[in-house]
Write an enzyme that holds these catalytic residues in place. Structure first.
Site, mmCIF file in Angstrom:
data_model
loop_
_atom_site.group_PDB
_atom_site.id
_atom_site.type_symbol
_atom_site.label_atom_id
_atom_site.label_comp_id
_atom_site.label_asym_id
_atom_site.label_seq_id
_atom_site.Cartn_x
_atom_site.Cartn_y
_atom_site.Cartn_z
ATOM 1 N N ASP A 284 0.815 -1.218 0.000
ATOM 2 C CA ASP A 284 0.000 0.000 0.000
ATOM 3 C C ASP A 284 0.849 1.269 0.000
ATOM 4 O O ASP A 284 0.468 2.282 0.571
ATOM 5 C CB ASP A 284 -0.961 0.022 1.208
ATOM 6 C CG ASP A 284 -1.671 -1.309 1.396
ATOM 7 O OD1 ASP A 284 -2.239 -1.786 0.398
ATOM 8 O OD2 ASP A 284 -1.632 -1.878 2.497
ATOM 9 N N HIS B 293 -4.190 -1.766 -6.632
ATOM 10 C CA HIS B 293 -3.655 -0.452 -6.967
ATOM 11 C C HIS B 293 -4.827 0.444 -7.301
ATOM 12 O O HIS B 293 -5.742 0.012 -7.984
ATOM 13 C CB HIS B 293 -2.812 -0.467 -8.243
ATOM 14 C CG HIS B 293 -1.647 -1.372 -8.211
ATOM 15 N ND1 HIS B 293 -0.379 -0.932 -7.971
ATOM 16 C CD2 HIS B 293 -1.545 -2.689 -8.431
ATOM 17 C CE1 HIS B 293 0.455 -1.952 -8.031
ATOM 18 N NE2 HIS B 293 -0.231 -3.033 -8.311
ATOM 19 N N LYS C 150 0.711 -25.310 -6.595
ATOM 20 C CA LYS C 150 1.815 -25.190 -7.556
ATOM 21 C C LYS C 150 3.038 -25.952 -7.034
ATOM 22 O O LYS C 150 3.632 -26.756 -7.740
ATOM 23 C CB LYS C 150 2.153 -23.715 -7.752
ATOM 24 C CG LYS C 150 3.442 -23.438 -8.501
ATOM 25 C CD LYS C 150 3.627 -21.934 -8.689
ATOM 26 C CE LYS C 150 5.022 -21.594 -9.173
ATOM 27 N NZ LYS C 150 5.186 -20.150 -9.420
HETATM 28 C C1 LIG Z 1 9.632 -17.838 -4.802
HETATM 29 O O1 LIG Z 1 10.976 -18.095 -4.612
HETATM 30 C C2 LIG Z 1 11.258 -19.351 -4.057
HETATM 31 C C3 LIG Z 1 12.710 -19.374 -3.705
HETATM 32 O O2 LIG Z 1 12.816 -18.973 -2.390
HETATM 33 C C4 LIG Z 1 10.832 -20.425 -5.032
HETATM 34 O O3 LIG Z 1 11.100 -21.686 -4.478
HETATM 35 C C5 LIG Z 1 9.369 -20.285 -5.272
HETATM 36 O O4 LIG Z 1 8.943 -21.166 -6.272
HETATM 37 C C6 LIG Z 1 8.996 -18.864 -5.678
HETATM 38 N N1 LIG Z 1 7.573 -18.748 -5.568
HETATM 39 C C7 LIG Z 1 6.821 -18.358 -6.540
HETATM 40 C C8 LIG Z 1 5.387 -18.310 -6.204
HETATM 41 O O5 LIG Z 1 7.227 -18.023 -7.617
#
Ligand SMILES: *[C@@H]1O[C@H](CO)[C@@H](O)[C@H](O)[C@H]1NC(C)=O
Ligand SMILES: *[C@@H]1O[C@H](CO)[C@@H](O)[C@H](O)[C@H]1NC(C)=O
Length: 458
Positions: A35, A63, A175
């Protein structure tokens, strides 16, 4: 034979030198707990950008951009979509809630946004073998799961993470668990998608027996969305590669959330699920680090935080109330009242260590206009000992004592000021102190809501 060998040798020789990357991306990132007013900085830079990208987060971000006194709200769409000459690109690191996406576009269209479909591209990772990055889809049941998880946390620990209940966490979880579904799944063969969807939904129903998913209704809706989505979908890595290596282009990346909400560097566990610091630009778009150019940190002239968690410079009294009401500190996404306190430079310096800011945009300076005295937090101490940096452990952060630098207020309106020289001298000193402390120049100072109220210092 000799001749052709010599020629092929020549062509390789011309490659054998180190070259500077062609185009670089300019990045705008939140430097506190969100913010900060990133939208305004993005909007300013997006005016002459060719491409504006989102690399992480979902519709948990918000935003507000004011153009010609019309207030546009953006959650998922890059706010650069207002620029009719720019392409807006949503990268693989973003989680998309489809109804949310179309609703948002619709709402902003009613306010005057035109032709967004022609200017919006959404990444599809199906065409690349380097499937390291996922592009998950926030389905409605992730939103339901998010709500249930928050309830459980509430019962167990008596407090929750203060998430926006937009299903962002559960989506990033699937994911990582590798059962997430990507946009490429959605827009290819729908019967295959349907199978995968039923498996994922079944998984969630087993984990959360209270979850009520009408799978057939969901599928029916998704089928419609898939049709509308298809023309927008593109191979994101290829798209960015061409943009970076083709003719000169201005490419802007708008960060969502902020450094202290980053999954790795933020005030864990009270953080969001994505990478909100500069590394997220590379992983969330498929951009090589050598193509990251200027990184602008957006810093609010004071500090705010939504939800629970340690907040060393919080002013839980009249000062905080004044910042809250003058700054109209309510969340764009949730409408929640934000906690308010003094500017904390220990925290901003830490954000700078991670992001390497080229310059700072200092926003909402005008909110301080009426204060007779203004403070900036400059050191944390625990048991009388100063800490060298920002602590990782939240129990430590909860008990730090803050040492402040006190500044006289300017007690006059800065509204309508359009240059640094016109600012009251006390405001100038406030700005200069921040620059010296961080060893980073302030490039813009915001003294109002409009585009014109961002004063450019250099
Ligand atoms: C964010 O970064 C980490 C590394 O610390 C990685 O493992 C992860 O997949 C990333 N997350 C996203 C949501 O992109
Ligand atoms: C306001 O509240 C904070 C804690 O929230 C406290 O440290 C500070 O001293 C208070 N200021 C005044 C003027 O009472």
């Amino acid at each position: 034979v000799t001749g052709s060998r010599a020629r092929s040798r020549d062509s390789v020789d011309s490659l054998r030198s180190l070259r500077e990357p062609q185009n670089k991306v300019t990045v705008v990132l939140g430097a506190q707990w969100g913010d900060e007013g990133k939208g305004k900085v993005v909007d300013l830079l997006a005016m002459d950008a060719d491409i504006v990208c989102r690399c992480q987060g979902g519709n948990n971000a918000g935003h507000t951009v004011v153009v010609d006194s019309v207030e546009y709200d953006f959650h998922l769409l890059p706010s650069g979509v207002l620029n009719k000459k720019a392409i807006s690109f949503v990268g693989n690191g973003v989680v998309i809630h489809l109804p949310g996406l179309f609703e948002e576009a619709e709402k902003n269209s009613q306010k005057g946004l035109q032709g967004w479909e022609e200017r919006l591209k959404i990444s599809d990772r199906a065409l690349s073998n380097l499937a390291l990055l996922f592009f998950c889809v926030v389905f409605n049941f992730h939103q339901a799961v998010d709500g249930i998880q928050e309830q459980l946390r509430q019962q167990q620990a008596g407090k929750n993470l203060g998430t926006t209940k937009k299903g962002i966490g559960p989506t990033y979880s699937s994911k990582a668990a590798r059962n997430g579904l990507r946009v490429c799944d959605l827009v290819s063969d729908f019967t295959v998608f349907e199978e995968k969807f039923r498996v994922l939904a079944g998984h969630f129903q087993t984990t959360y027996p209270n979850l009520n998913i009408d799978i057939d209704a969901e599928l029916e809706q998704l089928k419609g969305y898939a049709e509308r989505l298809r023309p927008l979908v593109t191979d994101g890595v290829y798209f960015m590669h061409k943009a970076l290596n083709g003719p000169s282009k201005k490419i802007l990346v708008e960060g969502a959330n902020a450094a202290l909400l980053d999954i790795d560097f933020g005030t864990y566990p009270f953080v969001t699920s994505s990478n909100c610091t500069v590394g997220g630009v590379c992983t969330g778009l498929g951009v090589p680090p050598s193509h990251v150019g200027r990184v602008y940190g957006v810093v609010k002239a004071y500090t705010t935080r939504v939800g629970v968690g340690a907040f060393p410079t919080e002013q839980d009294n009249d000062t905080g109330d004044l910042l809250q009401s003058r700054g109209r500190e309510f969340g764009v996404t949730t409408g929640r009242r934000r906690r308010c306190g003094w500017l904390d430079l220990v925290l901003v310096r830490y954000a700078h260590m991670v992001n390497g800011f080229s310059a700072i945009a200092l926003t909402k300076l005008d909110i301080l206009d009426t204060l007779p005295e203004i403070k900036i937090g400059i050191t944390y101490t625990v048991d009388g000992k100063p800490l060298p940096s920002f602590p990782a452990n939240m129990d430590v952060l909860t008990k730090v004592q803050v040492t402040y630098e006190t500044f006289p207020g300017w007690c006059c309106s800065t509204e309508g000021v359009r240059s640094f020289d016109e600012l009251p001298s006390q405001a100038q000193s406030y700005i200069c102190f921040i620059e010296k402390f961080l060893e980073v120049p302030v490039k813009w100072v915001g003294v109002g809501k409009s585009r014109e109220s961002m004063i450019k210092l250099f």
